[in-house]
Design an enzyme around this catalytic site. Structure first.
Site, PDB file in Angstrom:
ATOM      1  N   LYS A  53       0.875  -1.171   0.000  1.00 38.33           N
ATOM      2  CA  LYS A  53       0.000   0.000   0.000  1.00 38.33           C
ATOM      3  C   LYS A  53       0.916   1.225   0.000  1.00 38.33           C
ATOM      4  O   LYS A  53       1.750   1.381   0.882  1.00 38.33           O
ATOM      5  CB  LYS A  53      -0.875  -0.017   1.261  1.00 38.33           C
ATOM      6  CG  LYS A  53      -1.631   1.294   1.557  1.00 38.33           C
ATOM      7  CD  LYS A  53      -2.902   1.384   0.755  1.00 38.33           C
ATOM      8  CE  LYS A  53      -3.738   2.600   1.171  1.00 38.33           C
ATOM      9  NZ  LYS A  53      -4.419   2.411   2.459  1.00 38.33           N
ATOM     10  N   SER A  55       1.221   5.631  -1.403  1.00 34.09           N
ATOM     11  CA  SER A  55       0.460   6.808  -1.775  1.00 34.09           C
ATOM     12  C   SER A  55       0.335   6.879  -3.291  1.00 34.09           C
ATOM     13  O   SER A  55       1.261   6.530  -4.028  1.00 34.09           O
ATOM     14  CB  SER A  55       1.162   8.067  -1.265  1.00 34.09           C
ATOM     15  OG  SER A  55       0.571   9.218  -1.821  1.00 34.09           O
ATOM     16  N   THR A 108      -0.101  11.900  -1.387  1.00 33.76           N
ATOM     17  CA  THR A 108      -1.166  12.653  -2.030  1.00 33.76           C
ATOM     18  C   THR A 108      -1.452  13.915  -1.242  1.00 33.76           C
ATOM     19  O   THR A 108      -1.716  14.974  -1.813  1.00 33.76           O
ATOM     20  CB  THR A 108      -2.437  11.802  -2.153  1.00 33.76           C
ATOM     21  OG1 THR A 108      -2.141  10.640  -2.924  1.00 33.76           O
ATOM     22  CG2 THR A 108      -3.554  12.577  -2.839  1.00 33.76           C
ATOM     23  N   ALA A 109      -1.388  13.809   0.073  1.00 33.03           N
ATOM     24  CA  ALA A 109      -1.617  14.980   0.921  1.00 33.03           C
ATOM     25  C   ALA A 109      -0.668  16.107   0.532  1.00 33.03           C
ATOM     26  O   ALA A 109      -1.069  17.271   0.398  1.00 33.03           O
ATOM     27  CB  ALA A 109      -1.429  14.599   2.391  1.00 33.03           C
ATOM     28  N   HIS A 152      -5.622  10.834   7.984  1.00 36.07           N
ATOM     29  CA  HIS A 152      -6.179   9.754   8.804  1.00 36.07           C
ATOM     30  C   HIS A 152      -7.131  10.275   9.876  1.00 36.07           C
ATOM     31  O   HIS A 152      -7.894  11.203   9.645  1.00 36.07           O
ATOM     32  CB  HIS A 152      -5.059   8.917   9.425  1.00 36.07           C
ATOM     33  CG  HIS A 152      -4.136   8.279   8.428  1.00 36.07           C
ATOM     34  ND1 HIS A 152      -4.546   7.826   7.204  1.00 36.07           N
ATOM     35  CD2 HIS A 152      -2.799   8.030   8.494  1.00 36.07           C
ATOM     36  CE1 HIS A 152      -3.534   7.311   6.547  1.00 36.07           C
ATOM     37  NE2 HIS A 152      -2.459   7.430   7.295  1.00 36.07           N
TER      38      HIS A 152
END
Length: 276
Positions: A53, A55, A108-109, A152
């Site tokens: 997993k 980004s 992505t943030a 989150h």
């Protein structure tokens, strides 16, 4: 099969059934739990497990070696990162030349923040400081940083730190593009059977939805002292229709993010054909 994902509730919820041998025909999983900044670098350096997993922002560096699995990740609406400050100012200009903490420069943030800042912060921010996401709110609260970009469960807990939301990157992105927010992607080595991995992942998602009570102890055991209510909010927000299947809107969102970021020289250009 080796896999790496975060200990966050959405990931443990999604993969609970597969990890616990509840998906017929799926291989046994050997799990490494790691922050997404760690898995981003594992994938880029080619040293991580076969399935990870990461980004979506890290995809441009790894797509030649890894295929995007069209399910199991985090993409949605109303779930974007937040810019937090100690003051209650909502004026983005106040960030000009300031120090801002981010959870990763390949997240992505971070891409959303940089794209937003290019439109809204005159002259740009000053220093970008990378730190683990759980350290960001205390750093802003204690005045060690001027603003923090959080992800989150921080969406639900930041008021307890006495912080205020300056901007919601997700709301800005959705208003600007009309598309959902691409956050976390599941990828697999191109030497593997991507379709089979997608089938097993999708089966695990569906099992989690059908039997939510079965995953609770597993989720909470990795939830870093999160309350059951916050863990449930986290799952409800990040595990959605796009977790089961990216679909046309999901792929459009990913392409839009990466094309815009490439134009700002934040990521290398991506061949859209490698996304599907």
């Amino acid at each position: 099969m080796n896999i790496a994902f975060s200990p966050c509730p959405n990931d443990t919820f999604v993969f609970h059934a597969w990890v616990h041998g509840l998906i017929p025909g799926a291989p046994e999983l050997n799990v490494s739990y790691a922050d997404i900044d760690v898995t981003n670098h594992w994938a880029a350096d080619g040293i991580g497990p076969e399935v990870l997993k990461i980004s979506y922002a890290a995809l441009p560096w790894v797509l030649k070696d890894y295929a995007l699995i069209p399910c199991g990740g985090a993409l949605g609406r109303g779930c974007g990162p937040l810019v937090l400050t100690l003051s209650d100012s909502r004026d983005p200009a106040s960030l000009s030349g300031k120090r801002v903490a981010v959870p990763s420069e390949r997240s992505t943030a971070y891409l959303l923040f940089r794209l937003w800042a290019a439109q809204n912060v005159p002259g740009g921010v000053g220093e970008i400081v990378v730190m683990p996401f759980h350290e960001i709110m205390p750093a802003v609260r204690d005045g060690r940083i001027d603003a923090g970009l959080v992800i989150h469960e921080a969406r639900f807990t930041y008021p307890s730190y006495g912080l205020s939301m300056m901007a919601d990157m997700g709301s800005w992105w959705e208003q600007d593009t009309g598309l959902p927010i691409p956050l976390g992607a599941i990828i697999a080595k191109r030497t593997l059977d991507a379709k089979a991995i997608a089938d097993w992942t999708r089966a695990s998602v569906r099992y989690a939805w059908a039997h939510p009570e079965q995953s609770q102890s597993y989720v909470l055991s990795h939830a870093q002292e999160m309350s059951p209510d916050v863990a449930k909010q986290h799952i409800d927000l990040y595990v959605n229709e796009f977790t089961e299947n990216l679909g046309d809107d999901g792929f459009a969102a990913i392409e839009a993010l990466l094309v815009r970021a490439a134009k700002e020289n934040l990521v290398p250009p991506v061949d859209p054909k490698l996304l599907r």
